[in-house]
Design an enzyme around this catalytic site. Structure first.
Site, short mmCIF file in Angstrom:
data_model
loop_
_atom_site.label_atom_id
_atom_site.label_comp_id
_atom_site.label_asym_id
_atom_site.label_seq_id
_atom_site.Cartn_x
_atom_site.Cartn_y
_atom_site.Cartn_z
N TYR A 145 0.93 -1.43 -0.11
CA TYR A 145 -0.03 0.00 0.23
C TYR A 145 0.86 1.12 -0.06
O TYR A 145 1.90 1.26 0.80
CB TYR A 145 -0.89 -0.03 1.19
CG TYR A 145 -1.85 1.28 1.33
CD1 TYR A 145 -2.81 1.41 0.52
CD2 TYR A 145 -1.56 2.38 2.26
CE1 TYR A 145 -3.72 2.56 0.39
CE2 TYR A 145 -2.32 3.37 2.50
CZ TYR A 145 -3.44 3.47 1.46
OH TYR A 145 -4.35 4.60 1.58
N ASP A 240 9.45 3.07 -0.04
CA ASP A 240 8.04 3.54 0.62
C ASP A 240 8.38 3.30 2.25
O ASP A 240 8.21 2.06 2.59
CB ASP A 240 7.03 3.27 0.18
CG ASP A 240 5.90 4.03 1.00
OD1 ASP A 240 5.93 4.72 1.88
OD2 ASP A 240 4.54 3.58 0.26
N LYS A 268 4.10 8.97 9.01
CA LYS A 268 3.72 8.30 10.59
C LYS A 268 4.72 8.70 11.33
O LYS A 268 4.48 9.72 11.71
CB LYS A 268 3.69 6.67 10.05
CG LYS A 268 2.59 6.31 9.20
CD LYS A 268 2.08 4.91 9.20
CE LYS A 268 0.74 5.06 8.23
NZ LYS A 268 0.74 4.17 7.13
C1 LIG Z 1 0.09 4.62 5.83
C2 LIG Z 1 0.97 4.39 4.50
C3 LIG Z 1 1.01 5.19 3.54
C4 LIG Z 1 -0.09 6.53 3.28
O1 LIG Z 1 0.04 7.13 4.43
P1 LIG Z 1 -1.18 8.18 4.80
O2 LIG Z 1 -0.37 8.93 5.58
O3 LIG Z 1 -2.28 7.40 5.45
O4 LIG Z 1 -1.37 9.04 3.65
C5 LIG Z 1 1.60 5.14 2.19
N1 LIG Z 1 2.80 4.02 2.25
C6 LIG Z 1 2.63 3.31 3.43
C7 LIG Z 1 3.72 2.01 3.20
C8 LIG Z 1 1.84 3.30 4.26
O5 LIG Z 1 1.95 2.40 5.55
#
Ligand SMILES: *Cc1c(COP(=O)(O)O)cnc(C)c1O
Length: 433
Positions: A145, A240, A268
């Site tokens: 994701y 990511d 995060k």
């Molecule tokens: C949570 C997440 C996102 C998206 O971040 P948001 O702050 O929810 O937009 C993108 N990449 C990864 C790996 C994530 O865990």
């Protein structure tokens, strides 16, 4: 017992005016059944719901709260920053502080730009990669994701190595048409795809350690193959690290694998619980961004002083004492892993625990834990739903979805971990499987 009367009342009100009563889908408890608990207040590893009941929290706001709820240093920093102005839309020293902390911790980062979410960080990094390479295609992996940008809400098309199809209504097929989707952990499929179309690929995007669809750690060899093929074909590797950045250690999954991506994305943990995202890489690439270069990206609240203060306070805590916090997180994660494994053996269930540092996932299925999304047993979701409900009754709050991980924070202690292990033992015994 799931939601108490006060949570139910609030939820009924919320459903009248907000779709499913929530601001983000998984919060609605749809995949475990029952109704969501409303949080009232929280401190450390525990929160109190609207009905006054206390829970040990393993969601931690889905990853950001590595220091636990309402950490004093973060609260103090946020309070001081807010009192000095909540938003400027102009440069401020607090941005520099966070940027310097991030850059000094991650060896391959020369420059960063702040945004307000992980979604924006990945969107912006992909745009930059496309701008730098002059190519349109990207490669992503099933089960990873990367936020909710149109061209990342894409599932594998029919047959391997085809362009993807939208995984959400509202995503035009044309947006998905530049996204190639492959299974994780399949080096041969990846090399074959790159041999065929590597020259079209702007970027290969992968989660540091895939943690949004179960926890699916990849081998260093697989990640090295991504680096190798990107180099061969002039594509950029985007790691990511929105979950893994500063969660697995100062240099995240990149450090774990020993890989140097071209661009990395953060979110995060780096916001300390406030909305912050960031992306960064080498100077030559980052200076292609507007206003220096042709790749446009902007944000009204980007570099927000309150959010920057929260992130800087959190990172300072983590980086203090030579990274003691990460050793502590690993120790706590290991204690939880060991306790849960022992419970599974004692209760005769053939399940496993997958862990990387303070991230744990329960693979409620037989056999070795999966390394790709395709290996997850769909039946496990039903088992998880029952376990989730039984744990709520026992004061333990797990994410309301079988595909989500558990996050341990530095505010969890041995007592909370042991309480959790005892609750699992009791819950598994009580359920009629
Ligand atoms: C949570 C997440 C996102 C998206 O971040 P948001 O702050 O929810 O937009 C993108 N990449 C990864 C790996 C994530 O865990």
């Amino acid at each position: 017992m799931s939601a108490g009367p006060r949570s139910r009342e609030l939820y009924a009100r919320a459903c009248q005016i907000m779709p499913a009563g929530v601001s983000s889908p998984v919060r609605a408890f749809g995949s475990v059944g029952g109704q969501p608990l409303f949080y009232d207040h929280a401190a450390g590893c525990r929160f109190t719901d609207a009905d006054g009941r206390e829970f040990v929290d393993y969601v931690g706001s889905w990853g950001p709260l590595i220091l636990g709820h309402a950490h004093p240093a973060v609260v103090e920093a946020v309070t001081a920053a807010a009192a000095a102005g909540t938003s400027f839309g102009a440069p401020c020293a607090r941005e520099l502080e966070l940027a310097e902390l991030v850059i000094s911790a991650v060896p391959f980062l020369e420059m960063v730009r702040f945004v307000s979410s992980g979604t924006e960080a990945v969107m912006s990094a992909v745009r930059l990669a496309r701008g730098v390479t002059g190519r349109d295609a990207i490669v992503k992996f099933t089960g990873c994701y990367h936020g909710h940008a149109d061209y990342l809400l894409v599932a594998a098309g029919s047959g391997l190595a085809t362009f993807g199809t939208p995984s959400s209504a509202g995503v035009p097929a044309s947006s998905a048409a530049h996204t190639l989707v492959l299974p994780l952990a399949d080096e041969a499929a990846f090399r074959k795809l790159m041999a065929e179309r590597g020259g079209e690929v702007a970027a290969v995007v992968i989660e540091g350690v895939p943690a949004n669809n179960g926890l699916l750690p990849q081998t260093p060899a697989f990640v090295a193959a991504l680096r190798d093929e990107c180099d061969r074909h002039g594509a950029m590797l985007i790691l990511d690290e929105v979950i893994t950045g500063f969660r697995l250690g100062p240099d995240g999954a990149a450090g774990l694998y020993g890989v140097v991506p071209d661009l990395a994305t953060y979110g995060k943990v780096i916001g300390g619980g406030l909305p912050v995202g960031a992306y960064g890489g080498r100077r030559e690439h980052m200076e292609r961004l507007a206003p220096l270069g042709p790749v446009y990206q902007a944000g009204t609240l980007s570099g927000n002083p309150v959010a920057m203060a929260a992130g800087a306070a959190a990172l300072r805590e983590l980086l203090a004492d030579d990274g003691r916090a990460w050793r502590r997180l690993d120790e706590l994660g290991e204690r939880l892993e060991r306790g849960l494994r022992e419970v599974f053996v004692r209760r005769g269930v053939p399940w496993s625990v997958v862990r990387r540092g303070s991230i744990l996932w329960l693979a409620l299925q037989e056999g070795p834990p999966p390394v790709a999304a395709e290996g997850i047993d769909p039946e496990a979701a039903g088992r998880y739903a029952r376990l989730h409900a039984a744990l709520l009754e026992r004061g333990i709050y797990l994410a309301p979805s079988a595909y989500e991980v558990m996050f341990v924070s530095t505010a969890h202690d041995e007592a909370a971990i042991d309480q959790t292990v005892a609750a699992f033992s009791d819950a598994i015994r009580a359920i009629e499987w």
